[in-house]
Design a protein around this motif. Structure first.
Motif, PDB file in Angstrom:
ATOM      1  N   HIS A 307       0.825  -1.217   0.000  1.00 25.17           N
ATOM      2  CA  HIS A 307       0.000   0.000   0.000  1.00 25.17           C
ATOM      3  C   HIS A 307       0.856   1.263   0.000  1.00 25.17           C
ATOM      4  O   HIS A 307       0.547   2.240  -0.695  1.00 25.17           O
ATOM      5  CB  HIS A 307      -0.916  -0.024   1.226  1.00 25.17           C
ATOM      6  N   ILE A 334      -5.357  -2.729  -7.466  1.00 23.77           N
ATOM      7  CA  ILE A 334      -6.475  -3.604  -7.092  1.00 23.77           C
ATOM      8  C   ILE A 334      -6.451  -4.897  -7.912  1.00 23.77           C
ATOM      9  O   ILE A 334      -6.515  -5.999  -7.363  1.00 23.77           O
ATOM     10  CB  ILE A 334      -7.823  -2.875  -7.313  1.00 23.77           C
ATOM     11  N   GLU A 340      -6.377  -3.514  -1.512  1.00 27.84           N
ATOM     12  CA  GLU A 340      -7.543  -2.632  -1.416  1.00 27.84           C
ATOM     13  C   GLU A 340      -7.092  -1.215  -1.053  1.00 27.84           C
ATOM     14  O   GLU A 340      -6.356  -1.034  -0.083  1.00 27.84           O
ATOM     15  CB  GLU A 340      -8.526  -3.149  -0.360  1.00 27.84           C
TER      16      GLU A 340
END
Length: 498
Positions: A307, A334, A340
């Motif tokens: 992330h 994604i 996410e």
């Protein structure tokens, strides 16, 4: 051989396998033991805790208690260590309650384990209660209190414990320095680092990593470079990936991207943090192409982005105005990696779209977010509205922002300035009245400058410095000189045109 059923031998085997890292073999011997004593259980629990299998350690402790075997001090220390690492305050309290019920005789190490467990689980009051009941304390006890309060942001309390310590070691100093560096007080971290060095203690990896973080926050390049040269280049401390990452981060935040890149390229081993730090450094200084090129290099290795990586990549796209690339990376995050997006990722995409004027699309993205938009998301949209002069959407964004943080003076100022540019004076008065009504004060502008290793901070309209008149005079002279230079250059250019 006849040794298989011997309890001492089996306990020795469990210990041997656990210490060798073969926890599954240790558990096999444990399960095959028809008779188990406190040493058998403790060795297996300690083996799990020592290898990071904290859930298994806690579960086995429960089984031990149910089996009727009473744990000893070593068992309790091992299970409390597992609770600390897992942040399992429920189990930690249960263990403490068990100790009270059984009236367990607590030595210093067991009490230290209790203090450490409560502190790492964020239960400051419970830790303080155990600390106050202790008749004997050592440097570990005090350091646990310093570290716990500092990590919870209670820096004044942490400093009181630090100052009251009968003796300090390098871990104590490092805990307090880290507390300041991680809680937006980098100047105090730097001061304390100087005090530690003057006391004769040699810093370790953790203390250097913390003070380098503080240097990055303060843009204190001279001190950061000195640490690199004095401790790392002269082999006073062993170079590690952690230190390398801290140095790259410091150089990048101080604007010395060449030094950051040189160090990054020279590192014999890199982890994900190394790549993320360098990509983020390029992104923060607007070097979007270099950031994306480095990301491509990273993907060609076995390193998988996380992330944080995509946050840095999207930030690079935002600063470089690379909308199509940003969209592609957002989709790839994604679709290709199953990551996410978090609220910060959405805020980055909103900033990317808003910066180039796609305000409606940015607003639509906010409304499609699967979580509640935060201050960063609405702040990005408000800033974009100011850039592109969209007053109505700015008013909506500012309202959402102020609902989340009514004390944010920046939102009021940004909206008032935009309304002023558009000559909407009624709206300007309304915003200023709202600020006055809510008692919100505009945060003064400030700047930092490093002179001979010392950080000086200046605030707008602040005349508290004893040399403020002299400083203003010098600044005025510089301003006048730059104006005259500009005027002379303009005249020279005009003569050339003639």
């Amino acid at each position: 051989m006849g040794f298989g059923s011997d309890l001492v031998v089996r306990n020795g085997l469990v210990h041997y396998y656990a210490e060798s890292g073969s926890v599954s073999h240790a558990r096999k011997v444990f399960d095959e033991s028809s008779v188990r004593d406190v040493v058998t259980w403790t060795t297996m629990i300690d083996g799990y805790a020592g290898r990071g299998c904290f859930n298994e350690a806690v579960e086995l402790f429960d089984e031990m208690v149910l089996s009727g075997v009473e744990p000893n001090e070593v068992t309790l220390i091992a299970v409390l260590s597992a609770c600390s690492s897992e942040g399992d305050i429920g189990m930690g309290r249960s263990v403490h309650e068990y100790m009270r019920k059984k009236n367990v005789s607590c030595g210093l190490n067991l009490r230290n384990a209790l203090v450490d467990m409560y502190m790492k689980c964020g239960c400051l009051a419970a830790a303080r209660e155990v600390f106050d009941d202790m008749k004997v304390r050592d440097v570990f006890t005090w350091t646990s209190m310093v570290n716990g309060y500092a990590k919870c942001g209670e820096l004044d309390a942490a400093r009181r414990f630090f100052d009251d310590m009968p003796e300090r070691n390098v871990v104590s100093w490092s805990a307090m320095i880290a507390g300041y560096a991680q809680n937006n007080q980098p100047d105090e971290a730097v001061k304390l680092f100087h005090d530690m060095v003057e006391s004769g203690l040699a810093p370790v990896e953790n203390s250097l990593a913390s003070v380098l973080s503080a240097c990055g926050q303060l843009s204190c390049l001279d001190l950061g470079r000195w640490i690199h040269q004095y401790y790392v280049d002269r082999n006073r401390i062993q170079f590690s990936v952690v230190l390398g990452n801290a140095l790259i981060d410091m150089y990048a935040k101080c604007g010395s991207l060449i030094s950051a890149a040189e160090l990054f390229n020279q590192m014999p081993a890199k982890n994900l943090v190394s790549w993320n730090t360098m990509i983020a450094g390029y992104a923060a200084h607007g070097h979007a192409v270099q950031a994306l090129t480095l990301f491509d290099q990273m993907k060609s290795t076995d390193m998988k982005p996380d992330h944080i990586t995509f946050l840095a990549v999207l930030s690079a796209c935002s600063h470089g105005g690379l909308v199509s690339e940003g969209r592609e990376h957002f989709k790839s995050m994604i679709g290709d990696y199953g990551i996410e997006p978090k609220v910060e990722t959405y805020a980055c995409m909103i900033d990317l779209l808003g910066r180039i004027g796609l305000l409606e699309e940015a607003y639509e993205l906010i409304n499609r977010m699967p979580m509640e938009p935060n201050v960063s998301a609405w702040g990005a949209l408000l800033n974009s509205c100011k850039i592109h002069g969209n007053v109505e959407l700015a008013k909506l964004s500012a309202q959402k922002l102020l609902d989340l943080d009514p004390e944010d003076s920046g939102a009021y100022v940004l909206l008032a300035n935009l309304c002023g540019i558009k000559q909407r004076w009624v709206d300007v008065r309304n915003v200023r009245s709202l600020m006055k009504e809510r008692g919100v004060q505009k945060n003064p502008g400030h700047s930092l400058i490093e002179v001979q290793g010392q950080i000086h901070e200046f605030f707008a309209a602040d005349k508290s410095d004893t040399r403020s008149e002299e400083l203003c005079r010098v600044l005025n002279e510089i301003h006048m000189f730059s104006k005259s230079e500009f005027y002379l250059q303009k005249q020279f250019d005009e003569l050339l045109c003639i």
